[in-house]
Design an enzyme around this catalytic site. Structure first.
Site, PDB file in Angstrom:
ATOM      1  N   ARG A   1     -36.370  46.416  17.201  1.00 28.64           N
ATOM      2  CA  ARG A   1     -36.905  44.422  16.233  1.00 28.64           C
ATOM      3  C   ARG A   1     -36.321  43.433  17.453  1.00 28.64           C
ATOM      4  NH1 ARG A   1     -40.292  44.377  11.683  1.00 28.64           N
ATOM      5  NH2 ARG A   1     -41.338  42.132  12.816  1.00 28.64           N
TER       6      ARG A   1
ATOM      7  N   LYS B   1     -30.029  39.803  18.384  1.00 27.12           N
ATOM      8  CA  LYS B   1     -30.183  41.651  19.054  1.00 27.12           C
ATOM      9  C   LYS B   1     -30.108  41.344  20.265  1.00 27.12           C
ATOM     10  CE  LYS B   1     -32.437  43.865  15.437  1.00 27.12           C
ATOM     11  NZ  LYS B   1     -31.584  45.228  14.480  1.00 27.12           N
TER      12      LYS B   1
HETATM   13  C1  26W Z   1     -37.509  39.584   4.052  1.00 27.68           C
HETATM   14  C2  26W Z   1     -37.397  40.381   4.118  1.00 27.68           C
HETATM   15  C3  26W Z   1     -36.164  42.275   4.329  1.00 27.68           C
HETATM   16  C4  26W Z   1     -35.314  42.146   5.018  1.00 27.68           C
HETATM   17  C5  26W Z   1     -34.456  42.060   5.600  1.00 27.68           C
HETATM   18  C6  26W Z   1     -37.197  42.707   4.876  1.00 27.68           C
HETATM   19  C7  26W Z   1     -36.741  43.944   5.634  1.00 27.68           C
HETATM   20  C8  26W Z   1     -35.197  43.359   5.793  1.00 27.68           C
HETATM   21  C9  26W Z   1     -34.414  44.536   6.346  1.00 27.68           C
HETATM   22  C10 26W Z   1     -33.074  44.735   5.551  1.00 27.68           C
HETATM   23  C11 26W Z   1     -34.294  44.474   7.715  1.00 27.68           C
HETATM   24  C12 26W Z   1     -33.655  46.028   8.358  1.00 27.68           C
HETATM   25  O1  26W Z   1     -33.880  46.461   8.517  1.00 27.68           O
HETATM   26  N1  26W Z   1     -31.703  46.024   8.499  1.00 27.68           N
HETATM   27  C13 26W Z   1     -31.409  47.205   9.095  1.00 27.68           C
HETATM   28  O2  26W Z   1     -30.584  48.417   8.183  1.00 27.68           O
HETATM   29  C14 26W Z   1     -30.861  48.852   9.171  1.00 27.68           C
HETATM   30  C15 26W Z   1     -30.050  50.306   8.051  1.00 27.68           C
HETATM   31  O3  26W Z   1     -29.098  50.023   7.146  1.00 27.68           O
HETATM   32  C16 26W Z   1     -29.217  48.742  10.039  1.00 27.68           C
HETATM   33  O4  26W Z   1     -29.011  49.999  10.793  1.00 27.68           O
HETATM   34  C17 26W Z   1     -29.230  47.367  10.544  1.00 27.68           C
HETATM   35  O5  26W Z   1     -28.761  47.044  11.496  1.00 27.68           O
HETATM   36  C18 26W Z   1     -29.646  46.351   9.722  1.00 27.68           C
HETATM   37  O6  26W Z   1     -30.284  45.327  10.599  1.00 27.68           O
END
Ligand code: 26W
Length: 826
Positions: free
Chosen positions: A564, A569
């Site tokens: 992303r 990043k």
């Molecule tokens: C606002 C809604 C929202 C907020 C946070 C949607 C999605 C997120 C996620 C938590 C973001 C995400 O995908 N985090 C990632 O999770 C991965 C799996 O654990 C990690 O490897 C990544 O470092 C982390 O950014």
């Protein structure tokens, strides 16, 4: 012979004999599907029809195992793991299914008899892109891993009609287009209309007298139906299958006939449109607050449906709900399903008549919660007013839980007012909001981070005070990726080479991959290893040529950053380095520069202005550098549009360098870092997320770490150190920034990147100026290493050999042992 036959493992199927797995049988079954499920002859069938028919034939075999696994779980009374996730970023399933069933060659031959190529058939399957990025892909890896380990798992999520948007680049800018994965039907899913639950919204809460005790009754103003769609998930060697159950929304009344008959044809469908809107589209927000009402509706919708389903099943096999936690573990994948805590309390207390304290014990013993980000802007909170209007009873329950927790903290732990404010489920500072992280934390017996560093930072930052109150609750579970998809399927060349070297055993016991380590010293093995990489690079080069008409030299270093697009990043840092390198190549034609291709891909959240600018800049820089004859093809920059799982499967095996360069302390784990290294790429990265554990497992000579550490970043931010000094001290950085800011790469709009550059010169929040020098130096170190190919290849082999620990099987094993207390049902 009876019509119902017993399989060797005891399953009864409608097949009169155990299935045969030879190409003849498969060919016959595929043609049967073509004929009777699709209604086509082999002559008339298009490639799409073959794809669908093949999937259906393969699915039959999965269903055999699925029924067996389900029966075993039921009969053994084994604990089930319910993985609640708003996202499952699955990608394609056909190759995964065929490979896990061990049928790749047979299916290839079966289709070959009709002149159909399996590889082409596989390409026609759309990606199931029901996720944004890391969190969704992790959920998909975990599902595959649970099935492979035989852990009885149930994935619960949302059947988005439109998954993650399709990205096109138009005039340099990202354009979001709708994704339509269900357009041609979905052969993997089975709709279960009989498995549906009512989900309420809004309305009023009243109390009634229940034998002298008050009982709360919620009368929602609006109801929709959640209907289950099941996809079987088959594990390695087809030994176990689990279920991914995704909920689709439907109106209770598909059409309001009164309205229709009185001529209001549009109004007659309003209700059904409104209901179906809930599961229409995936929110493309990742680490960016997506605070709209529809999002909260989605979260509640799938949480409530999943819990009702879990309770229904439990009561079908048990007398009551007191032993729920012995039979199911519910994992909350981030805070998106956190409303489940309040909803389970409501179901237990209001609907099933359990008393509050008993219900609270059951709830806490059942749930556990994984945190995936510390970014403040990604931590979910909802305005109390909105919550109250949409989920009035759940809001009351949250207040009651909050009062209980706060009282405990005051009386037993003597918490100060400040500490109480920090643990409160209600944030009083920002116009009263419900904090979903706090809710998930207090409602769970275990809370985990996704890498060692991330878990420590959770304790120090977001959950500092809750950690003080519950010091034993936080654990670490470092992420992993499934080696089936990310090595066996996406890199068959390397998989075969590893098998030649150490035998097939590593496929069943992935730790044995470590036996490859000694081959790093074997020159002829290294050559074969490099030859596989070279073929993978050629394949990627072909794709880039076809899609972008840019020709790449497979002998150049393929330096890749795909993920992303986000400021933390630091794709921008990578682009600035490309610009600095470009300027140096032009200024110093006498130097023997190492040829390099910088490849980028990734999507920006549609509302994230800076991320979109970074994409635009990558394209602008690419155009100028690639067409400058003075560069003599020593540097190319490529932005590949529409990054998704299928593209990742081609990209990961083709990388020489993997860019994992987040500002330290901000990437919770990363999982792309693991996929790249497993496929032999050398990592250039900061001490962030799981890079830290990679350093431990790979050894410091096999990974290229640079830059500020998490505590140094925090300290610089606290001191308010900006970028001015670093920029003025580093001529390469200064010149690159000046070029970008003055329009060298955007002559059509010279000021386009002014604000992006100013942010580095002024605040440097993401430490781009602060880390540039160390990054540049480490890149040059890699350039030098490339000229010593024996040494490079040695490190590359060691990367593959030492990544076994990052298998999702290891991660799932830890979750099962330490959190779920669940094991295989077999
Ligand atoms: C606002 C809604 C929202 C907020 C946070 C949607 C999605 C997120 C996620 C938590 C973001 C995400 O995908 N985090 C990632 O999770 C991965 C799996 O654990 C990690 O490897 C990544 O470092 C982390 O950014």
């Amino acid at each position: 012979m009876s019509a119902i036959a017993k399989m060797p493992n005891g399953t009864r199927t409608l097949k009169s004999e155990p299935r045969r797995n030879d190409a003849d049988t498969l060919a016959q079954e595929i043609v049967e599907k073509l004929t009777y499920a699709i209604g086509k002859t082999t002559d008339a069938a298009r490639l799409h029809d073959w794809e669908y028919a093949t999937a259906l034939a393969v699915r039959d075999r999965i269903i055999d195992q699925w029924l067996t696994s389900n029966r075993q779980t039921r009969e053994s009374g084994a604990k089930r793991v319910c993985y609640l996730s708003m996202e499952f970023l699955i990608g394609r399933l056909l190759r995964d299914a065929i490979s896990n069933l061990g049928l790749t060659e047979q299916v290839r031959e079966a289709l070959g008899r009709y002149g159909v190529e399996l590889d082409l058939v596989e390409l026609l399957e759309p990606d199931a892109a029901l996720g944004n990025g890391g969190l969704g892909r992790l959920a998909a890896c975990f599902m595959e891993s649970m099935a492979s380990l035989g852990v009885p798992g149930f994935g619960y999520g949302i059947r988005y009609e439109h998954g993650f948007f399709r990205q096109e680049i138009v005039d340099g800018a990202q354009v979001e287009l709708p994704e339509t994965w269900l357009q041609h039907g979905n052969p993997w899913e089975i709709e279960r209309q009989e498995r549906s639950f009512e989900i309420g919204f809004g309305g009023k809460v009243t109390t009634v007298d229940d034998n002298g005790k008050p009982r709360f009754v919620w009368r929602p103003a609006e109801r929709v139906l959640a209907v289950a769609y099941d996809t079987p998930v088959i594990g390695w060697r087809g030994a176990h299958a689990n279920t991914l159950r995704l909920w689709g929304a439907q109106a209770l009344d598909p059409i309001l006939l009164d309205a229709f008959n009185s001529g209001d044809h549009v109004g007659a469908l309003l209700e059904s449109n409104r209901a179906e809107a809930i599961t229409r589209v995936l929110y493309p927000a990742d680490s960016h607050q997506a605070g709209q009402e529809l999002r909260l509706r989605q979260e509640y919708f799938f949480s409530s449906a999943s819990l009702q389903d879990i309770i229904r099943r439990h009561l079908a096999l048990n007398d009551d709900l007191t032993n729920l936690a012995d039979k199911v573990a519910i994992q909350l994948n981030d805070t998106h399903p956190a409303v489940s805590v309040a909803e389970l309390m409501r179901l237990l207390v209001d609907v099933h008549g359990m008393d509050w304290d008993a219900a609270w014990t059951v709830t806490r013993e059942t749930f556990s919660y994984t945190n995936h980000t510390l970014l403040p802007e990604a931590l979910e909170t909802w305005p109390v007013q909105l919550f109250e209007r949409l989920l009035p009873r759940q809001m009351q329950i949250i207040y009651a839980i909050n009062a209980q927790i706060i009282q405990g903290a005051r009386s037993e732990r003597d918490f100060s007012g400040e500490e109480i404010a920090a643990i409160s489920l209600i944030d009083e500072n920002n116009g009263r909001r419900v904090r979903m992280g706090q809710l998930a934390f207090v409602g769970s017996h275990t809370v985990n981070g996704v890498s060692g560093l991330h878990t420590e930072l959770m304790k120090e930052t977001v959950f500092h005070d809750l950690h003080k109150l519950y010091p034993d609750r936080i654990q670490n579970k470092t992420n992993g990726v499934t080696p089936r998809r990310w090595l066996f399927q996406s890199n068959p060349g390397l998989t075969d080479l590893v098998s030649d070297a150490i035998g097939e055993g590593f496929k069943d016991d992935f730790n044995r991959l470590g036996e490859l380590d000694r081959f790093a010293e074997d020159a002829s093995f290294r050559e074969r290893f490099a030859a596989v990489k070279r073929v993978n690079k050629e394949r990627l080069a072909t794709l880039v040529e076809e899609r972008l008409a840019i020709s790449l030299d497979p002998d150049a270093i393929f330096d890749i950053q795909v993920k992303r697009i986000h400021e933390y990043k630091r794709q921008f840092l990578n682009i600035i380095e490309a610009v600095a390198l470009y300027e140096q190549i032009r200024a110093h034609p006498e130097i023997d520069w190492t040829p390099r291709v910088k490849i980028f891909a990734g999507k920006a959240a549609p509302s994230y202005v800076q991320a979109k600018q970074i994409i635009h800049l990558a394209g602008d820089v690419s155009r100028v550098i690639n067409s400058d004859p003075a560069v003599r093809n020593l540097l190319k920059v490529v932005f590949v549009p529409n990054y998704n799982v299928s593209l990742a499967e081609i990209i990961m095996p083709a990388a020489d360098i993997s860019e994992q360069i987040s500002t330290a302390g901000l990437e919770a784990s990363g999982t792309g870092n693991m996929k790249f290294a497993l496929n032999g790429a050398l990592t250039i990265g900061t001490l962030d997320g799981a890079n830290v554990e990679m350093l431990e497992h790979l050894g410091e000579e096999n990974i290229f770490i640079f830059g500020l550490k998490a505590d140094e970043v925090a300290e610089r931010r606290a001191r308010g150190v900006g970028g001015q000094e670093a920029v003025s001290e580093q001529p390469l950085l200064r010149s690159a920034l000046d070029s970008i800011a003055s329009g060298v790469f955007s002559p059509d709009a010279p000021g386009r990147y002014a604000s992006l550059v100013d942010a580095v010169r002024d605040r440097d929040w993401w430490m781009i100026a602060a880390d540039f020098r160390a990054y540049w130096d480490t890149q040059r170190q890699l350039d030098a290493l490339w000229t010593d190919r024996a040494r490079w290849d040695e490190i590359s082999v060691r990367n593959t050999a030492r990544m076994a620990w990052f298998s999702a099987d290891r991660t799932i094993g830890e979750y099962a042992r330490d959190i779920w207390r669940a094991g295989p049902s077999r």
